[in-house]
Design an enzyme around this catalytic site. Structure first.
Site, PDB file in Angstrom:
ATOM      1  N   ASP A  13       0.831  -1.215   0.000  1.00 13.51           N
ATOM      2  CA  ASP A  13       0.000   0.000   0.000  1.00 13.51           C
ATOM      3  C   ASP A  13       0.860   1.257   0.000  1.00 13.51           C
ATOM      4  O   ASP A  13       1.967   1.276   0.545  1.00 13.51           O
ATOM      5  CB  ASP A  13      -0.895  -0.019   1.249  1.00 13.51           C
ATOM      6  CG  ASP A  13      -2.079   0.927   1.110  1.00 13.51           C
ATOM      7  OD1 ASP A  13      -2.295   1.480   0.009  1.00 13.51           O
ATOM      8  OD2 ASP A  13      -2.788   1.114   2.115  1.00 13.51           O
ATOM      9  N   HIS A  30       2.869   2.992  -8.932  1.00 15.38           N
ATOM     10  CA  HIS A  30       2.669   1.551  -9.170  1.00 15.38           C
ATOM     11  C   HIS A  30       3.887   0.953  -9.880  1.00 15.38           C
ATOM     12  O   HIS A  30       4.299  -0.165  -9.596  1.00 15.38           O
ATOM     13  CB  HIS A  30       1.410   1.310 -10.000  1.00 15.38           C
ATOM     14  CG  HIS A  30       0.144   1.745  -9.304  1.00 15.38           C
ATOM     15  ND1 HIS A  30      -0.112   1.449  -7.986  1.00 15.38           N
ATOM     16  CD2 HIS A  30      -0.935   2.446  -9.746  1.00 15.38           C
ATOM     17  CE1 HIS A  30      -1.289   1.957  -7.645  1.00 15.38           C
ATOM     18  NE2 HIS A  30      -1.803   2.571  -8.694  1.00 15.38           N
ATOM     19  N   LEU A 124      10.243 -21.195  -4.314  1.00 12.49           N
ATOM     20  CA  LEU A 124       9.195 -20.297  -3.808  1.00 12.49           C
ATOM     21  C   LEU A 124       7.882 -20.447  -4.597  1.00 12.49           C
ATOM     22  O   LEU A 124       7.912 -20.528  -5.826  1.00 12.49           O
ATOM     23  CB  LEU A 124       9.714 -18.863  -3.967  1.00 12.49           C
ATOM     24  CG  LEU A 124       8.736 -17.741  -3.669  1.00 12.49           C
ATOM     25  CD1 LEU A 124       8.479 -17.645  -2.167  1.00 12.49           C
ATOM     26  CD2 LEU A 124       9.295 -16.402  -4.176  1.00 12.49           C
TER      27      LEU A 124
HETATM   28  C1  FPP Z   1      -1.942   0.164  -3.350  1.00 14.29           C
HETATM   29  O1  FPP Z   1      -1.467   1.494  -3.387  1.00 14.29           O
HETATM   30  C2  FPP Z   1      -1.390  -0.597  -4.464  1.00 14.29           C
HETATM   31  C3  FPP Z   1      -2.126  -1.094  -5.494  1.00 14.29           C
HETATM   32  C4  FPP Z   1      -3.583  -0.966  -5.606  1.00 14.29           C
HETATM   33  C5  FPP Z   1      -1.484  -1.820  -6.605  1.00 14.29           C
HETATM   34  C6  FPP Z   1      -0.302  -2.675  -6.251  1.00 14.29           C
HETATM   35  C7  FPP Z   1       0.382  -3.013  -7.493  1.00 14.29           C
HETATM   36  C8  FPP Z   1       1.703  -3.024  -7.664  1.00 14.29           C
HETATM   37  C9  FPP Z   1       2.680  -2.797  -6.604  1.00 14.29           C
HETATM   38  C10 FPP Z   1       2.258  -3.247  -9.016  1.00 14.29           C
HETATM   39  C11 FPP Z   1       2.031  -4.591  -9.580  1.00 14.29           C
HETATM   40  C12 FPP Z   1       2.720  -5.696  -8.890  1.00 14.29           C
HETATM   41  C13 FPP Z   1       3.437  -6.657  -9.501  1.00 14.29           C
HETATM   42  C14 FPP Z   1       3.862  -7.856  -8.751  1.00 14.29           C
HETATM   43  C15 FPP Z   1       3.819  -6.544 -10.905  1.00 14.29           C
HETATM   44  P1  FPP Z   1      -2.530   2.678  -3.525  1.00 14.29           P
HETATM   45  O2  FPP Z   1      -2.656   3.010  -4.975  1.00 14.29           O
HETATM   46  O3  FPP Z   1      -3.800   2.290  -2.862  1.00 14.29           O
HETATM   47  O4  FPP Z   1      -1.796   3.808  -2.770  1.00 14.29           O
HETATM   48  P2  FPP Z   1      -2.484   4.997  -1.955  1.00 14.29           P
HETATM   49  O5  FPP Z   1      -3.233   4.370  -0.819  1.00 14.29           O
HETATM   50  O6  FPP Z   1      -1.309   5.802  -1.506  1.00 14.29           O
HETATM   51  O7  FPP Z   1      -3.353   5.726  -2.912  1.00 14.29           O
END
Ligand code: FPP
Length: 232
Positions: A13, A30, A124
């Site tokens: 997050d 991201h 893994l």
């Molecule tokens: C939460 O941060 C994160 C996500 C919704 C997406 C997570 C995806 C990745 C890390 C990239 C893809 C992963 C791989 C393995 C290729 P948020 O957008 O909710 O952040 P915020 O709360 O600060 O808005």
């Protein structure tokens, strides 16, 4: 207790806030987050973690603006296509949990191929939670159980677990959540019944291998009683 957690789950997050703090678009967060995910996969492989589950896209995330959803899907598609050879060569078993039918067909196709090509790998197990929510997973498991014609008295914890997306995987021992939020947000609700929780203020794009190892050391100092008392 200093044994390694067998199964670690990570709620990645804070990508959006990381980008905003730098005046960048959310998708840049991201992108950077995907790099951190690769680091954590690598260190998990190196230290011998059995299962790593990364919460990459929740069912609720479908409600984000269309351009963020489509760019996230592109990022996942590129990641899966470019990393597949490495996953195979490194001995990683790849698996997706979640409501796959909601994903774009092209991604479903790549996932199925990656799962098939890595199914006999035994290092893994990398699990991506995609279009996932714990409640949705439980409901889909109930539907599968009912349609198998099972009788109510035949339903035990283990028969139920065998119908979850995580069938065959050990329960999650440690759940890490970055960015200062202290919630589970529908992640591994059944599997995390006795998980140890580790929360950190660090935003996911800043989460390093060293902090991951610190979280594991913190876990190793916990006393896990699973509702019982420890013998003295
Ligand atoms: C939460 O941060 C994160 C996500 C919704 C997406 C997570 C995806 C990745 C890390 C990239 C893809 C992963 C791989 C393995 C290729 P948020 O957008 O909710 O952040 P915020 O709360 O600060 O808005």
């Amino acid at each position: 207790m200093d044994s390694l957690p067998r199964h670690i789950g990570v709620i990645m997050d804070g990508n959006g806030r990381w980008a905003k703090l730098r005046g960048l678009k959310r998708i840049e967060g991201h992108r950077r987050g995907a790099e951190r995910a690769k680091d954590i996969i690598r260190v998990s492989l190196d230290i011998g973690i059995e299962v790593l589950t990364l919460y990459a896209f929740s069912i609720e995330n479908w409600q984000r603006p269309d351009d963020e959803v489509s760019t996230l899907m592109e990022l996942l598609e590129v990641y899966l296509s470019t990393e597949l050879i490495d996953l195979i060569q490194e001995g990683i078993r790849f698996r997706v949990i979640g409501n796959k039918e909601k994903l774009p067909e092209q991604i479903q196709h790549i996932i199925n191929r990656a799962e098939e090509l890595t199914k006999d790998n035994n290092k893994l197990t990398l699990v991506l939670a995609l279009s996932y929510s714990g409640r949705d997973e439980i409901l889909r498991a109930i539907r599968r159980l009912l349609s198998s014609g099972v009788r109510p008295e035949e339903i035990s914890e283990s028969t139920f677990e065998n119908h979850l997306d995580t069938a065959g995987l050990p329960p999650v021992d440690l759940i890490i959540r970055t960015s200062g939020e202290m919630r589970i947000s529908n992640f591994l609700l059944w599997q995390g019944a006795y998980a140890e929780l580790y929360f950190t203020e660090t935003l996911w794009p800043d989460f390093t291998k060293d902090e991951f190892l610190l979280a594991i050391q913190d876990y190793q100092r916990r006393e896990r009683r699973f509702g019982t008392v420890l013998s003295t």
